[in-house]
Structures are given as structure tokens and as C-alpha cells.
Design an enzyme around this catalytic site. Structure first.
Site, PDB file in Angstrom:
ATOM      1  N   ASP A   1       0.175  -5.423   5.281  1.00 32.58           N
ATOM      2  CA  ASP A   1      -1.166  -4.850   5.401  1.00 32.58           C
ATOM      3  C   ASP A   1      -1.982  -5.724   6.337  1.00 32.58           C
ATOM      4  OD1 ASP A   1      -1.815  -7.150   4.041  1.00 32.58           O
ATOM      5  OD2 ASP A   1      -2.738  -6.165   2.334  1.00 32.58           O
TER       6      ASP A   1
ATOM      7  N   ASP B   1      -5.682  -7.816   6.314  1.00 39.19           N
ATOM      8  CA  ASP B   1      -6.745  -8.271   5.412  1.00 39.19           C
ATOM      9  C   ASP B   1      -7.935  -8.778   6.223  1.00 39.19           C
ATOM     10  OD1 ASP B   1      -5.010  -8.231   2.860  1.00 39.19           O
ATOM     11  OD2 ASP B   1      -3.859  -9.565   4.161  1.00 39.19           O
TER      12      ASP B   1
ATOM     13  N   ASP C   1      -7.089  -4.047   3.778  1.00 35.58           N
ATOM     14  CA  ASP C   1      -7.978  -4.537   2.714  1.00 35.58           C
ATOM     15  C   ASP C   1      -9.237  -5.105   3.340  1.00 35.58           C
ATOM     16  OD1 ASP C   1      -6.401  -3.888   0.582  1.00 35.58           O
ATOM     17  OD2 ASP C   1      -5.742  -5.925   0.129  1.00 35.58           O
TER      18      ASP C   1
END
Ligand code: DCT
Ligand code: MG
Length: 416
Positions: free
Chosen positions: A232, A234, A340
Site C-alpha cells: 500500500d 502510507d 492509507d
């Protein structure tokens, strides 16, 4: 006569100590025959762990055992294998024989047996068996669905589910995260590149500046540690003026949604209040920042036909286990990417940055070091000194390391 400070420091540094007789101890500060690095320290936050290391064969094997223990909900064993793997990543050279590991901390009996077998035979039977096992393969595939944790995957496995597509056909009621996880399964299990992370960074920057000029965004997680790819992206968002960041996330989310850039999002509000929460850490070490778990719709850069020969008519095979799996040829224009977003008040920024940079084991050992060695409590919000009964207020990562009595380790060497 023994200098007790020197002695305890030598012990803490991991030097072997021989008891010669009841009056004499010998601390072995020189490597004993064949030992490579007798001075590696016991906490990951005391060591420099680069991204590139020399023992991938061993660390990959230990990671499989760590994952398997996690799938069996045996956290203690899982952490023990992860610690063993992490210490091998910090070694300056490849391990060839067991003697090379003399004085190396964090290696339990089980890990040592696995390492020994791999050094002698090239593989570990136990690891091979785990890799072949139906349970490990199913748990791996099911937990790779965004929104599915070990508990859910285990329940599904017991009910006979094996593949992500089984979850779809089972008639289970899936929550929104799981639905998105299945819909974008292939994309979300394709590593995110640094170039893609940078493209997303530009979009987030634009969104944040549009709704709160002067706010600052920082790329954290694995990419801040220098990883070339990640599962992902962040980001940490703050504003130099305390309080200005309040209510920022819903505005950023609206800006992104209005432009069709989000395929999924779930925002948690900030619930951290020093006065009511106190220094104790919340369960699972989850922080309480305003946080948005999202899936971005990232436009792919246009490729020329030479770069994508299949674009001129060739069918792409659909991956096994891909449930609703979009074929790349069906929507070649964009990729689903997990992002995120975290908002921190500037007064907590240093803690948030340190906590969100990782690695997970590095963070775990920082908190353990603080508690066990310094009687302090460290979270992504604050540092509390239980001896002085007060909060310490460092303004940078470097100051946090200094207050913890640790040498500063730069992000690129926190890859434990
Ligand atoms: N973190 C933590 N404890 C956890 C999970 C995460 O301290 N249980 C911190 C450390 C890393 C950071 O949050 C971001 O988490 P991930 O994205 O899961 O980790 P990563 O290192 O960025 O890994 P990847 O590159 O695969 O995204
Ligand atoms: Mg990450």
C-alpha cells in the site's frame, strides 16, 4: 577486579561471558573462532537493518513459519520467527555454517534447527511441508483479500472455503471492505511501485492543498524506508499550526470522491485525548489518529503498443483464484491501489512519523525497549516517563531516539 558497569554493558551488548571460577568472569569481546558478529544487539531498534541483506534464503524460510504461526493464531511463535529473521537481516555477510551465528541473539532452538537444515541440505522439510499444506495456501489466499483478517479466513477455511472466488460464491454476507477486496483482488495483490506511490502523492498533495493550504504531507511506511515496492502507500498529513488539521480528512475525501479518484474509503475519526486516554497503549497498538483506509483509482500512464503487445488483440490469462478479477485487458486504463491517509496534530507529528515508518518489528521493539529498559511508554501519540511521572515532549524522531537512550537509526536502516 570487575568493573560492574563495563560488565553489564558487555552483557547487554551480547558478548558471551565465561565463568572461569567463583572469582573470575571473562567477557569475550573478540569474536571467538568462526563467529562473525558477536555484538549484534537484542532489540531491532538497536540495530541497523538495511533493505538489501545477505541471508534471503534463511529469512524467507523463517517468514513462512512466522506466517503459518500467525494463521494458527500463535502470536508468540510468529514473533519469535520474525525476530530470528530480523536479526539475520542485520548480519553484514551471508551465514555459511552454524558457527557463524555464535553470539547472535534472538535465535530460538526451533529457528536454529531450521537454519541448520537449510545450511546443510539447502531446504527445510518443515518449511516445504507448510508451503505445500492446504491450510497455509488457503489462509494465504483468503487473508490476501483486503478486509479479511486471520479470524475470518480461519472460519471460512473451516467451512471449506479455499480460494477468494469461494468467498464470493459462498453466499456469505460480505462487508464493503471485503466486497472491494474481492472486486480488486488482482490489482491489490500486485505490488505498488515507487512511481505509482509518487503519482498518488501528487494527487494527495493537490487534494490537501485545495482544502487546507499550508498543510504538509509525508510519505511514510515502507517507501520511506527505501523499499522499491509495497502492498500500500502510507501518508501522514499535518499542518504547522496546531488545530488547523481538525476536520481535514472528510474534506480531502470529498475532494477525491468528487473527482472519481476513490474506489473505496472508510474514515475513522481521531479519538486520542491525552487527558482521558493516558499513556497506556490501546489494544493491538492501533493508534487513534483520524485515518482513512482507501482504495485509489490510479490512471495508468499511457503505454505505446510495443510496451503492451497484448493490447493489440492477445488475450491475457486470468489468474487462478481471481474472483471478480478484472483482466488487465478489460480495463487497462487504471489500477486499484491501497492508500492509507493519516492526519496528525503537529504536536504529535514526530511520534506519528516514527510510528508509521516501521518496520512493524522495528516499531514493536521500540515500544518494548521503552517499556522494559527505560520504564517509558511509547505510542504514535506520546512518550510517557513512568519514573518521572510525566510526558516528554520531543519535536523530532532524533529527539525521541535520544530520550530513549538509543542511537539514531535512519529510516533506510529500520528494515527489521
Ligand atoms: N505498523 C505497526 N504495527 C502494525 C502495523 C503497522 O507499527 N501492526 C506501522 C509500521 C509500518 C506502518 O505502520 C505502515 O504499515 P504497513 O503499510 O502495513 O507496512 P509497510 O512497512 O509500509 O509495508 P508495505 O511496504 O508492504 O506497505
Ligand atoms: Mg505500507
Amino acid at each position: 577486579l570487575l568493573d560492574i558497569n563495563w560488565f553489564t554493558e558487555s552483557m547487554a551488548a551480547g558478548h558471551p561471558v565465561d565463568i572461569l571460577d567463583r572469582h573470575r568472569l571473562r567477557v569475550r569481546t573478540e569474536p571467538s573462532h568462526g563467529a562473525m558478529v558477536p555484538t549484534l544487539k537484542g532489540y531491532a531498534c538497536q540495530r541497523r537493518t538495511p533493505l538489501q541483506h545477505h541471508n534471503a534464503l534463511l529469512t524467507d524460510a523463517l517468514l513462512v513459519l512466522a506466517e503459518n504461526a500467525e494463521f494458527c493464531e500463535d502470536e508468540g511463535r510468529s514473533v519469535a520467527f520474525r525476530r530470528a529473521g530480523a536479526v539475520l537481516k542485520a548480519l553484514p555477510q551471508a551465514v555459511h555454517k552454524m558457527e557463524d551465528l555464535q553470539g547472535v541473539p534472538c535465535l530460538g532452538g526451533h529457528s536454529q534447527r531450521v537454519i541448520k537444515e537449510i545450511l546443510e541440505d539447502g531446504t527445510s522439510r518443515e518449511v516445504e511441508m507448510v508451503l505445500q499444506s492446504e491450510q497455509y495456501q488457503a489462509m494465504k489466499a483468503l487473508t490476501n483479500i483486503f478486509g479479511v483478517g486471520v479470524k475470518t479466513a480461519d472460519r471460512w477455511f473451516r467451512e471449506g472455503l479455499r480460494l477468494p472466488s469461494d468467498a464470493l460464491n459462498s453466499g456469505h454476507k460480505l462487508n464493503h471492505a471485503q466486497q472491494a477486496g474481492l472486486q480488486y483482488y488482482d490489482d491489490l495483490n500486485t505490488p505498488v511501485t515507487k512511481a505509482e506511490a509518487d503519482s498518488i502523492g501528487q494527487i494527495v498533495e493537490e487534494a490537501v492543498q485545495a482544502v487546507l493550504p499550508g498543510a504538509e504531507i509525508t510519505l511514510t511506511g515502507g517507501f520511506r524506508r527505501g523499499k522499491p515496492t509495497g502492498h500500500d502507500v502510507d501518508f501522514l498529513i499535518t499542518h504547522p499550526e496546531e488545530g488547523k488539521e481538525e476536520g481535514l480528512m472528510p474534506k480531502v475525501v470529498s475532494w477525491l470522491e468528487a473527482r472519481g479518484l476513490l474506489l473505496y474509503q472508510k474514515t475513522n475519526i481521531n479519538s486520542y485525548l491525552e487527558a482521558t486516554d493516558g499513556p497506556a497503549r490501546p489494544p493491538h497498538n492501533m493508534d487513534r489518529f483520524e485515518r482513512c483506509f482507501s482504495i485509489f483509482r490510479l490512471e495508468r500512464p499511457r503505454a505505446s503498443p510495443e510496451q503492451h503487445p497484448q493490447a493489440v488483440g492477445e488475450e491475457q490469462p486470468q489468474e487462478r483464484g481471481s474472483p471478480l478479477g478484472r483482466r488487465a485487458s478489460e480495463s487497462p486504463g487504471w489500477k486499484a491501489v491501497r492508500v492509507d491517509l493519516v492526519v496528525s496534530p503537529v504536536s504529535q507529528f514526530a511520534f506519528a512519523l516514527l510510528g508509521w515508518t516501521g518496520s512493524q518489528l522495528f516499531e514493536r521493539d521500540l515500544r518494548r525497549w521503552a517499556g522494559q529498559e527505560k520504564r517509558m511508554s511509547l505510542s504514535s501519540h506520546a512518550l510517557y516517563d513512568s519514573t518521572q511521572n510525566r510526558y516528554l515532549r520531543p519535536c523530532s524522531e532524533a529527539e525521541i531516539f535520544a530520550l530513549l537512550g538509543l542511537e539514531f537509526i535512519p529510516p533506510s536502516e529500520r528494515n527489521a
